[in-house]
Design a protein around this motif. Structure first.
Motif, PDB file in Angstrom:
ATOM      1  N   SER A 265       0.645  -1.381  -0.113  1.00 56.72           N
ATOM      2  CA  SER A 265      -0.337   0.038  -0.091  1.00 56.72           C
ATOM      3  C   SER A 265       0.752   1.171   0.171  1.00 56.72           C
ATOM      4  CB  SER A 265      -0.825   0.010   1.359  1.00 56.72           C
ATOM      5  OG  SER A 265      -0.839   0.352   2.390  1.00 56.72           O
ATOM      6  N   GLN A 266       1.941   1.206   0.541  1.00 60.03           N
ATOM      7  CA  GLN A 266       2.848   2.325   0.452  1.00 60.03           C
ATOM      8  C   GLN A 266       3.316   2.849  -1.027  1.00 60.03           C
ATOM      9  OE1 GLN A 266       5.961   2.196   3.009  1.00 60.03           O
ATOM     10  NE2 GLN A 266       6.693   4.161   2.981  1.00 60.03           N
ATOM     11  N   ILE A 267       4.233   1.352  -1.748  1.00 65.51           N
ATOM     12  CA  ILE A 267       4.283   1.843  -3.137  1.00 65.51           C
ATOM     13  C   ILE A 267       3.062   2.260  -3.621  1.00 65.51           C
ATOM     14  CG2 ILE A 267       5.254   0.081  -5.046  1.00 65.51           C
ATOM     15  CD1 ILE A 267       6.240  -1.724  -2.806  1.00 65.51           C
ATOM     16  N   ASP A 268       1.725   1.691  -3.367  1.00 66.98           N
ATOM     17  CA  ASP A 268       1.082   2.174  -4.329  1.00 66.98           C
ATOM     18  C   ASP A 268       0.701   4.259  -3.886  1.00 66.98           C
ATOM     19  OD1 ASP A 268      -1.016  -0.608  -4.158  1.00 66.98           O
ATOM     20  OD2 ASP A 268       0.529  -0.542  -5.532  1.00 66.98           O
ATOM     21  N   PHE A 269       0.997   4.078  -2.621  1.00 69.16           N
ATOM     22  CA  PHE A 269       0.835   5.776  -2.129  1.00 69.16           C
ATOM     23  C   PHE A 269       2.020   6.338  -3.459  1.00 69.16           C
ATOM     24  CE2 PHE A 269      -0.181   9.364  -0.171  1.00 69.16           C
ATOM     25  CZ  PHE A 269       0.989   9.568   0.028  1.00 69.16           C
ATOM     26  N   PHE A 270       2.993   5.989  -2.941  1.00 67.98           N
ATOM     27  CA  PHE A 270       4.098   6.852  -3.673  1.00 67.98           C
ATOM     28  C   PHE A 270       3.996   6.602  -5.366  1.00 67.98           C
ATOM     29  CE2 PHE A 270       6.264   6.019   0.348  1.00 67.98           C
ATOM     30  CZ  PHE A 270       6.507   7.532   0.531  1.00 67.98           C
ATOM     31  N   LYS A 271       3.337   5.728  -5.847  1.00 66.22           N
ATOM     32  CA  LYS A 271       3.016   5.299  -7.253  1.00 66.22           C
ATOM     33  C   LYS A 271       1.997   6.607  -8.118  1.00 66.22           C
ATOM     34  CE  LYS A 271       4.486   0.572  -8.694  1.00 66.22           C
ATOM     35  NZ  LYS A 271       3.603  -0.851  -9.210  1.00 66.22           N
ATOM     36  N   GLU A 272       1.066   6.268  -6.470  1.00 70.14           N
ATOM     37  CA  GLU A 272       0.188   7.229  -7.044  1.00 70.14           C
ATOM     38  C   GLU A 272       0.284   9.015  -6.687  1.00 70.14           C
ATOM     39  OE1 GLU A 272      -3.203   6.896  -4.657  1.00 70.14           O
ATOM     40  OE2 GLU A 272      -4.643   9.190  -4.657  1.00 70.14           O
ATOM     41  N   ASN A 273       1.558   9.019  -6.091  1.00 67.72           N
ATOM     42  CA  ASN A 273       1.896  10.578  -6.431  1.00 67.72           C
ATOM     43  C   ASN A 273       2.728  10.426  -7.441  1.00 67.72           C
ATOM     44  OD1 ASN A 273       1.968  12.590  -5.106  1.00 67.72           O
ATOM     45  ND2 ASN A 273       4.635  11.670  -3.895  1.00 67.72           N
ATOM     46  N   LEU A 274       3.565   9.611  -7.255  1.00 72.11           N
ATOM     47  CA  LEU A 274       4.406  10.029  -8.592  1.00 72.11           C
ATOM     48  C   LEU A 274       3.433  10.205  -9.736  1.00 72.11           C
ATOM     49  CD1 LEU A 274       6.587   9.944 -10.319  1.00 72.11           C
ATOM     50  CD2 LEU A 274       6.459   7.530 -10.745  1.00 72.11           C
TER      51      LEU A 274
END
Length: 1168
Positions: free
Chosen positions: A748-757
């Motif tokens: 979920s943390q990686i998904d959050f940073f993907k969404e931020n990117l």
């Protein structure tokens, strides 16, 4: 001799025949229900038959005589409804209906009482031998030896006589409030002293002495207390050895000897003496009576017995239900035991399957042994393949090492060239700034020339006006030709003015157009900077996401490289008093990853820190960090006590504390102390955060608020409010910082940073589109400037043509001018003014053109600066790419090295696995041998295993047989043994329950019988003691010629006294005690007290200042009456206190001891 440890009996002794009870009078009774360590004395006295008859009738109420003032007692509150126990106890008060007969028998016993002194004997125990006081009340030291029988303590007022009774009460465990001398022990300490002590020595001899083997012939009780409120007891044997310091042991001794120091009628102080007869109401007098005779204590004990009886009857009901259940249970168990059957054929088949199963397991283990041998061969083949792989990986790693060296050399070259690009950028920036400063200076000159041009234009207008006036004059002289030429000249000049006005307007528009161009170019530059910044953010986010994905299994990726080595060093170091914990970030779990960057910035270096237990551990850990080259890791000293009762905001707010989870409570406590994480709230929206922090009253327990920046993505704001001071501080996260806190869900943390990117990329596309739009606008501004320059050149050409025409017309006008040349002078002046105006106009135009040129030059320099900046950024980008290339190659090398190491590890593991397989083969061989041995124990001959059968199939058949047998047992509920055991257990439980029920039923019956017998004896005791008190009171009054009545109303619980001093008044029923004189009241009090004393069984009777209100006649009679009563009370000890002399008014004998006290202030203190 009876045992001293057994309880002394104090039970009531009555004759079974209530009608024939003249032979013995009970003077004290108690219950044996209380848990006492010793039995109590039976204190009874014998009495003969009575000779005096009682009165024929008793009045229910007392009225005053005709001569006395009518006294009315205050009304008592209505008594509550009687309980079931009270109804059973009182039995309708039928035992009190024959008071005349009871009084007759009591009178007969009184008359037959012996009058000689020979029967009074000294008791062997329960006698107070002495009392000693230290710093008590008014005494510094007071030692009073007491006689075993009758003691008179004589002394003046203030000599401390009453202190003796107070000391006896307190030393033997009585309450301070019972003495009516003080509310607490500290009030008895002598003024000016801090401590006080009391010592009472009790005689302890005879067959019923209290634990004589422990205490000896006397028991010493000491009580110590102080001003501070402390208090304690000591029990000493006759040898002086301390036996106990517990108050409970003191209470046991007092209860054993029935001393009753708390009984208000047993130890009657002067205050109680005054209150007893005169001030007390009938209800309170009755309460004194039942307490003194211990009727009340017996009643309370019987109530306890009734409660126990009711509880056991309740248990009987539960027992009956349990017996019914156990009976049914035992019957079912017997039926199951009788219904048990067995199947022989199924058991034989089960035995066959057991043998086959044992040898099938042997076959299975032999198959496993063969598999092990095959696996060893396969493992050797894998080892051979791995050795080839190691060679290939080694060659590939060497190739990668060469590429890494080449990339590092290229990177070093680019870094060396970086300074040159930086200098070029700085130089271009300086030139651009200088050009902008020159433009500002030219703009100032332009404003000055414009002012001069305005002044010159005004002067030209003035001369033109004068010329027109002169020409008008000449026109009048020369006619219309001159006017016509002048008109042409004016039109030509007007054309020049129009052209110049157009030039002026053109010049004014020039600065506006150039400013628009500069602004457009500046917007383009700002847009390019924003695009470059956003592109950098996108690159950083990509790098962060890539790093997070690559290092998801490395918890130390965000810390200094040497931290793992430091942790290993800490684990191996045994010199710490308690192992440090850290880094702190690895012990924190973030539940909301969107706050990661902001919290990493806010918490800062704390996440890299460690927590130790004390200062030596801090110094030791710091030295380890220095050796490892670790600098930015703070060390905190944590407290062992965990923080509780944190003052947190409302639960509707998220706080830093609430979005974090901690592996160790010390980490939480450290962040609470240093960062206020429990009072820092988190609100995503800035406007909502400002409303919470700045609008209205500040939220409780909120120190600060963190929110997201509304314009800069990824950035944050810190909002604070202290009183009227409010503040907003930006939070700029370090985007290069890798996450140091754990996440509860890494995906979920990686998904959050993907969404931020993705969001950053969308913002970059929007900024790039805006930059292109601004570039097009700047291009349109450049075209407008070029068009403006062409229009200026056209105006210059038109101006020259207009000026040539003016010159031609002026030459023709010269022919019309007069001889005075006045007009010519004006024209010359006008020409000079015009020249000056043209000069300023040309200067203004030149400055405008110069300014345009300077703007163009500045634009050129700006372009150069931008190119230099872009070149420098491009060079940095090349360096970044080179660094990325080095990192990629190093990562490739790391992966290749990892693959090589894994290959070595794999071959080592394969060799180890092969060795393990060989050992497993050996173990399996042993297992096979063991299985064969076990199978042989089950079936000596190898059982035939049908083809196609396996352990599992045989086991299924065996389980099927077992299941069928289990179903048979299932119908019975258990195995054979369990059924037999259950049947035996159920029968035993049923028999024990019946036995317990029978025992409890017997106990209840015995309790009922005992209670009814005790209540019957209690009623007899109440009846006899009431009659004895009534008659004895009347008898004692008659000693002085008084007569009176003692009315005991047990139903209403009232005791009333009626006394008539004049026995000649036969018709009077008596007077209320409140109407008597002081001496009469005191004498009546003594009579009433002696009447009740005669019904009490305590070995100790104390009376303070009994004759203080008596005259000499009453005093002498009362004293002799006390002595006579004391002598009739065999074995009792009396302590009587009086301020008056005893000699001369009493019959003194060897059984009377007189103790005289002097004023303590006059007494010589000795160390006796």
């Amino acid at each position: 001799m009876p045992s001293a440890t057994s309880k002394r009996s104090r039970r009531a002794a009555f004759d079974d025949d209530e009608e024939n009870n003249d032979g013995i009078a009970v003077v004290q009774a108690t219950s044996s229900l209380r848990n006492e360590s010793q039995r109590k004395k039976a204190r009874i006295s014998n009495a003969g038959p009575s000779k005096k008859s009682a009165r024929a009738s008793r009045q229910e109420s007392v009225t005053s005589s005709d001569d006395d003032e009518e006294m009315q007692e205050p009304e008592e509150p209505a008594a509550p409804a009687a309980t079931q126990y009270e109804l059973m106890r009182d039995a309708g008060f039928r035992h009190l209906e024959n008071t005349e007969i009871d009084d007759q028998r009591a009178t007969q016993r009184l008359k037959n009482r012996p009058h000689i002194l020979g029967e009074n004997q000294v008791a062997l125990n329960a006698i107070i031998e002495s009392i000693t006081c230290y710093n008590f009340m008014c005494h510094t030291r007071l030692h009073v030896p007491l006689g075993p029988l009758l003691n008179f303590i004589v002394g003046e007022n203030g000599s401390g006589k009453s202190a003796i009774l107070t000391a006896i009460t307190l030393c033997l465990g009585g309450k301070a409030s019972a003495t009516n001398r003080g509310g607490s022990l500290r009030s008895f300490v002598k003024e000016g002293e801090d401590h006080a002590s009391l010592v009472v020595q009790i005689k302890n001899q005879g067959p019923d002495a209290y634990k004589p083997e422990l205490y000896g012939e006397s028991i010493t009780v000491e009580r110590h207390f102080s001003k501070s409120g402390s208090s304690g007891f000591k029990l000493k044997a006759s040898s002086g050895r301390i036996i106990s310091t517990k108050k409970g042991d003191v209470d046991d001794i007092v209860e054993y000897y029935c001393l009753q120091v708390d009984n208000p009628l047993n130890v009657l102080s002067q205050d109680n003496a005054r209150q007893f007869l005169n001030a007390a109401t009938p209800v309170s007098k009755y309460k004194y009576f039942v307490q003194g005779t211990q009727l009340e204590q017996l009643d309370q004990d019987y109530q306890l017995l009734q409660e126990t009886l009711e509880a056991n009857e309740t248990r009987l009901l539960a027992f009956q239900e349990n017996i019914t259940f156990l009976k049914e249970k035992s019957e079912k168990a017997i039926k199951l035991r009788d219904a048990l059957t067995k199947s022989a054929e199924m058991r034989r088949q089960s035995k066959i399957y057991t043998n086959q199963l044992a040898w099938a397991q042997v076959m299975e283990q032999e198959s496993i042994l063969q598999q092990n041998e095959n696996a060893i061969l396969a493992a050797q083949e894998d080892i051979n393949r791995m050795e080839v792989t190691i060679v290939e990986k080694t060659e590939y790693l060497e190739t990668i090492d060469n590429k890494v060296r080449e990339a590092e050399e290229s990177l070093n070259t680019l870094k060396q060239e970086e300074s040159e690009f930086k200098e070029q950028e700085e130089e271009a920036k300086t030139n651009f700034n200088d050009a902008r400063a020159s433009i500002e200076q030219t703009h100032t000159q332009e404003r000055d020339i414009h002012q001069r041009l305005t002044n010159a234009s005004q002067k030209v207008k003035d001369y033109e006006k004068k010329i027109r006036e002169e020409e008008r004059r000449l026109e009048e002289v020369n006619g219309g030709a001159l006017a016509e030429k002048q008109k042409e000249l004016e039109e030509a000049k007007r054309a020049i003015d129009n052209i110049r006005e157009s030039q002026k307007s053109h010049a004014e528009q020039s600065s506006h157009i150039i400013n628009e161009l500069n602004e457009a170019q500046k917007k383009v530059q700002d847009s390019e900077e924003l695009v470059s910044q956003k592109q950098q953010e996108v690159s950083t986010a990509e790098s962060r996401l890539r790093t997070l994905s690559q290092n998801r299994s490395d918890p130390f990726a965000g810390f200094e490289p040497r931290v793992p080595q430091l942790l290993r060093l800490i684990d191996s170091d045994s010199g710490f008093s308690q192992k440090p914990i850290g880094p702190i970030g690895t012990l924190i779990q973030l539940t909301k990853p969107k706050w990661s960057a902001i919290l990493e910035k806010v918490l800062g270096s704390v996440l890299s820190g460690f927590i130790v237990a004390n200062r030596p551990d801090q110094v030791r850990l710091s030295s380890h960090m220095e050796r490892q080259g670790i600098r930015n890791c703070p060390i905190f000293i944590g407290s062992r006590a965990s923080l509780n009762n944190l003052r947190e905001p409302d639960e509707s707010f998220d706080t830093i504390l609430r979005v974090l989870k901690f592996d160790d409570p010390r980490v939480r406590d450290q962040l609470v102390i240093n960062q206020n994480i429990e009072q820092t709230i988190l609100i995503e929206d800035r406007e909502q955060a400002e409303r919470v922090m700045f609008d209205g009253q500040q939220s409780e327990n909120v120190v600060a608020c963190l929110s997201f920046h509304d314009k800069k993505r990824g950035h944050g704001l810190r909002l604070t409010r202290r009183g009227r001071n409010i503040g907003t501080t930006p939070i700029t996260p370090n985007l290069d910082q890798k996450s140091r806190m754990k996440s509860d869900d890494m995906e979920s943390q990686i998904d959050f940073f993907k969404e931020n990117l993705e969001q950053l990329r969308a913002e970059f596309r929007d900024l790039d589109m805006s930059r292109r739009t601004l570039q097009q606008a700047a291009q349109r501004c450049t075209q407008a400037v070029n068009q403006h320059k062409r229009q200026g050149a056209s105006f210059e050409k038109e101006l020259r043509n207009a000026q040539a025409r003016v010159t031609h017309i002026e030459e023709e006008l010269d022919k019309f001018e007069g001889a005075d040349n006045k007009l010519q002078g004006y024209k010359n002046d006008l020409q000079e003014a015009q020249i000056q105006k043209d000069h300023y106009g040309n200067q203004f135009g030149e400055l405008a053109m110069q300014k345009q040129e300077m703007n163009r030059e500045a634009e050129s320099l700006h372009e150069i600066f931008k190119k230099a900046k872009v070149a420098f950024q491009d060079h940095k980008a090349k360096i970044s790419k080179a660094e990325d290339k080095v990192k990629r190659l190093e990562e490739t090398r790391r992966l290749a090295l990892g693959e090589k190491n894994r290959a070595h590890a794999n071959i080592d593991m394969a060799k180890a696995a092969k060795g393990e397989m060989e050992r497993s083969k050996e173990k399996q061989a042993d297992v096979v041998a063991d299985y064969i041995r076990q199978a042989s124990a089950v079936a000596p001959e190898r059982a035939y295993i049908p083809e196609g059968e396996s352990v599992r199939s045989i086991e299924r058949k065996f389980e099927s047989i077992k299941e069928q047998l289990r179903k048979i047992r299932g119908q019975l509920g258990a195995s054979d043994e369990e059924i037999q055991n259950r049947a035996s257990q159920a029968i035993q439980e049923y028999r024990e329950a019946k036995k317990s029920h029978k025992n409890l039923t017997s106990l209840v019956d015995e309790l009922k019988k005992a209670l009814m017998d005790r209540l019957r004896k209690w009623r007899t005791f109440q009846r006899l003691i009431s009659a004895h008190a009534r008659c004895n009171f009347n008898y004692l009054l008659s000693e002085r010629g008084f007569r009176g009545e003692l009315f005991l109303d047990h139903k209403a619980k009232r005791l009333q006294v009626q006394v008539e001093p004049d026995e000649t008044r036969k018709t009077s029923s008596g007077r209320n005690t409140k109407t008597l004189s002081g001496g009469e009241k005191s004498f009546s009090s003594i009579c009433l007290l002696l009447a009740i004393w005669d019904a009490m069984g305590s070995p100790l009777r104390c009376l303070d200042e009994f004759d203080v209100f008596m005259d000499n006649v009453n005093r002498a009679i009362s004293t002799n009456m006390l002595i006579t009563t004391a002598r009739r009370s065999v074995g009792k000890q009396f302590i009587l206190i009086t301020p008056n002399a005893i000699e001369g008014r009493a019959k003194i004998d060897k059984d009377v001891k007189i103790i005289r006290l002097t004023d303590p202030r006059q007494r010589l203190i000795t160390d006796h």
